[in-house]
Design an enzyme around this catalytic site. Sequence first.
Site, PDB file in Angstrom:
ATOM      1  N   SER A 274       0.949   5.046  12.703  1.00 24.82           N
ATOM      2  CA  SER A 274       0.293   4.544  11.513  1.00 24.82           C
ATOM      3  C   SER A 274       0.669   5.382  10.304  1.00 24.82           C
ATOM      4  O   SER A 274       0.934   6.579  10.413  1.00 24.82           O
ATOM      5  CB  SER A 274      -1.220   4.596  11.729  1.00 24.82           C
ATOM      6  N   LYS A 275       0.661   4.701   9.178  1.00 23.98           N
ATOM      7  CA  LYS A 275       0.964   5.403   7.933  1.00 23.98           C
ATOM      8  C   LYS A 275       0.013   6.557   7.710  1.00 23.98           C
ATOM      9  O   LYS A 275       0.347   7.536   7.074  1.00 23.98           O
ATOM     10  CB  LYS A 275       0.835   4.433   6.763  1.00 23.98           C
ATOM     11  N   ARG A 276      -1.168   6.393   8.236  1.00 21.77           N
ATOM     12  CA  ARG A 276      -2.176   7.418   7.983  1.00 21.77           C
ATOM     13  C   ARG A 276      -1.958   8.672   8.842  1.00 21.77           C
ATOM     14  O   ARG A 276      -2.642   9.664   8.668  1.00 21.77           O
ATOM     15  CB  ARG A 276      -3.571   6.847   8.230  1.00 21.77           C
ATOM     16  N   ASP A 277      -1.017   8.605   9.747  1.00 23.19           N
ATOM     17  CA  ASP A 277      -0.762   9.753  10.621  1.00 23.19           C
ATOM     18  C   ASP A 277      -0.395  11.008   9.844  1.00 23.19           C
ATOM     19  O   ASP A 277      -0.765  12.114  10.223  1.00 23.19           O
ATOM     20  CB  ASP A 277       0.361   9.442  11.609  1.00 23.19           C
TER      21      ASP A 277
ATOM     22  N   THR B 225       0.816  -1.207   0.000  1.00 27.49           N
ATOM     23  CA  THR B 225       0.000   0.000   0.000  1.00 27.49           C
ATOM     24  C   THR B 225       0.850   1.257   0.000  1.00 27.49           C
ATOM     25  O   THR B 225       0.370   2.328   0.324  1.00 27.49           O
ATOM     26  CB  THR B 225      -0.917   0.032   1.236  1.00 27.49           C
TER      27      THR B 225
END
Length: 564
Positions: free
Chosen positions: A260-263, A15
Amino acid sequence: MADAPLVTRFAPSPTGHLHVGGARTALFCWALARRAGGRFLLRIEDTDRARSDETNVKTLLEDLRWLGIHWDEGPVHGDAGGDPRGVGPFFQSARGAHYEAALHELLERDLAYPAFETEAELNALRTEAQRQKRDFRYRRPSDFDRAAALARYREGEPCVLRFNNAPREALTVEDEILGAVHFEADTLDDFVLRRRDGSPTYHLAVVVDDEKMGVTHVLRGQEHLNNTPRHLLLQRALGYRVQRYAHLPIILNADGSKMSKRDRDKAVRAALRKRSVDFSELPVASDKLEHWLANKRAQLESAELDALATALGLQLPEISVEDFRRAGYLPEAMLNVLALLGWSPGEKLEDGRDLERFDPDYLAAHFSLARARRSSARFDRNKMLAFNQQHLTALGDEDFTRRFHVWAKRYPAPPHGLSSAQTGALLQMLRPRCQTFSNFLSVDGPGGFAVRGDADYPFDPKAVTRWLATGEPTGLELLPALRDVLAAQRDFEPQPVERAIAAFCEARSLELKVAAQALRVAVTGSARSPGLGETLAVLGRDAVLARIRRCLAECQRATPGGRP
RNA sequence: GUCCCCAUCGUCUAGUGGUCCAGGACUCCGCCCUUUCAAGGCGGCAACACGGGUUCGAGUCCCGUUGGGGACGCCA
């Protein structure tokens, strides 16, 4: 391989860039395999078509390779990968036949069944359950008509295939790190094995692949712990072996939330919401932005986020391996710090200190799950910075310069007015003062005084007060004479320049410190810089004289009390 | 809300019933070295979440409380 070797695997979904947690998992898998003389394999979990693409796979392999984590089996990349045991392919998207075979068997034995609810219907059920403060668990209806369902399925009616967890008994996961973890009966639902589009879910794919690939040890993040009973159930249903599991503690941000990557997306999103900015002025297409802003799970490209952050004046947290690489960290420092997150050698040095600095070879020789911790760990950027600085210092001139240039080529610095001779000199003098490569030419770094123009560097008020405005005589009073000395200096190299200043002080029976600091503050704005001679020499005479002039003009005004 | 995991300095950790008035690392602060700044060396501040047990003895074992985290997806 006759003697049942230990086999570990790292199984990321492609991803985007490898993140810190994934990197640590990969490292531990690698280390355990090395330690045990086993094999480490890499498998790409790309069953979710919406989130996987080829670029992402390359990105991931490259991140792993940069770190120096080498996989024995898996996609070929450089000298890593291959399929010596014939257990491939290593992309789940290419292993459909295995999953179909397992599914077929499960279906035959009524351990799997078709379910026809749409996602919308399920969502409605979930919402309703939530409203009633009940848990939602999908269960096969008691009046389920298996024959009819199978008939509809065979006619091609769209549906998912679910696992039939009729016994719903309590399960125990024997974890190498956590010990025995019990799960109550009745907690598991009839989870999905095959999606409507025909692709296998993670649960099915992971169980089938680990079996077919002869994986013996599964190391993964603790966020997977709750999935493990499902995998146990499937293994039992299919008559598979059970792996040894080790769930690694979660890596946390400084604020205690899961890293998290979404940070990074989150940080930019929050900033965007807070200030009302005109989208048309941002470096990302506005329709794309709208969609991303509305969808919490959406992620932008790393480069896009960086561009947005720059436009918004934001400092983004480093989350991915790529973030750290870009910021100028060394892979060996990164690996060292990662290894210390949830594991420690437990070895004392002769002087009583704990062994903390080690290389991958050490890990490969000493790693064991017995020394892994159970509790989650916050990622400490300060420590990472300090380790990186030490690794940087330990490099040796030649190595250091070479690696800096490799980095600088990949991540070009914003334009600065420095000549290559100047950057070369700066590099050497700044070395013990820099924590990362990006620090060298950053306006905020210890070389900022040189990167900024002669009229652009700020004066630190405290330094001005201490070194220019006080003393007898004050630094400010000394500057004109010092300027004359430097103006007359023929050989503008570090040593001669320093000697000239020392001579100046001697002649006036002044402490060197007084003149040195006055000049330092005048020329860099700060009380800290590389050695005085080096600092002056790298700027060059013209710049030095211009800077002293500017300082005299600006600081004289700012410190009226500075003169008697 | 339900299930699961966790709990030693601010952070990462050592510690597996006595050798712990708790050791190291990072940060911060001080000193030394340096005719200047760093680097380096030395030193300092700083923790066993709380309450019950078990035991001659508990940071270490058990239970509870509190706190933190994770999962609850046709993501992985």
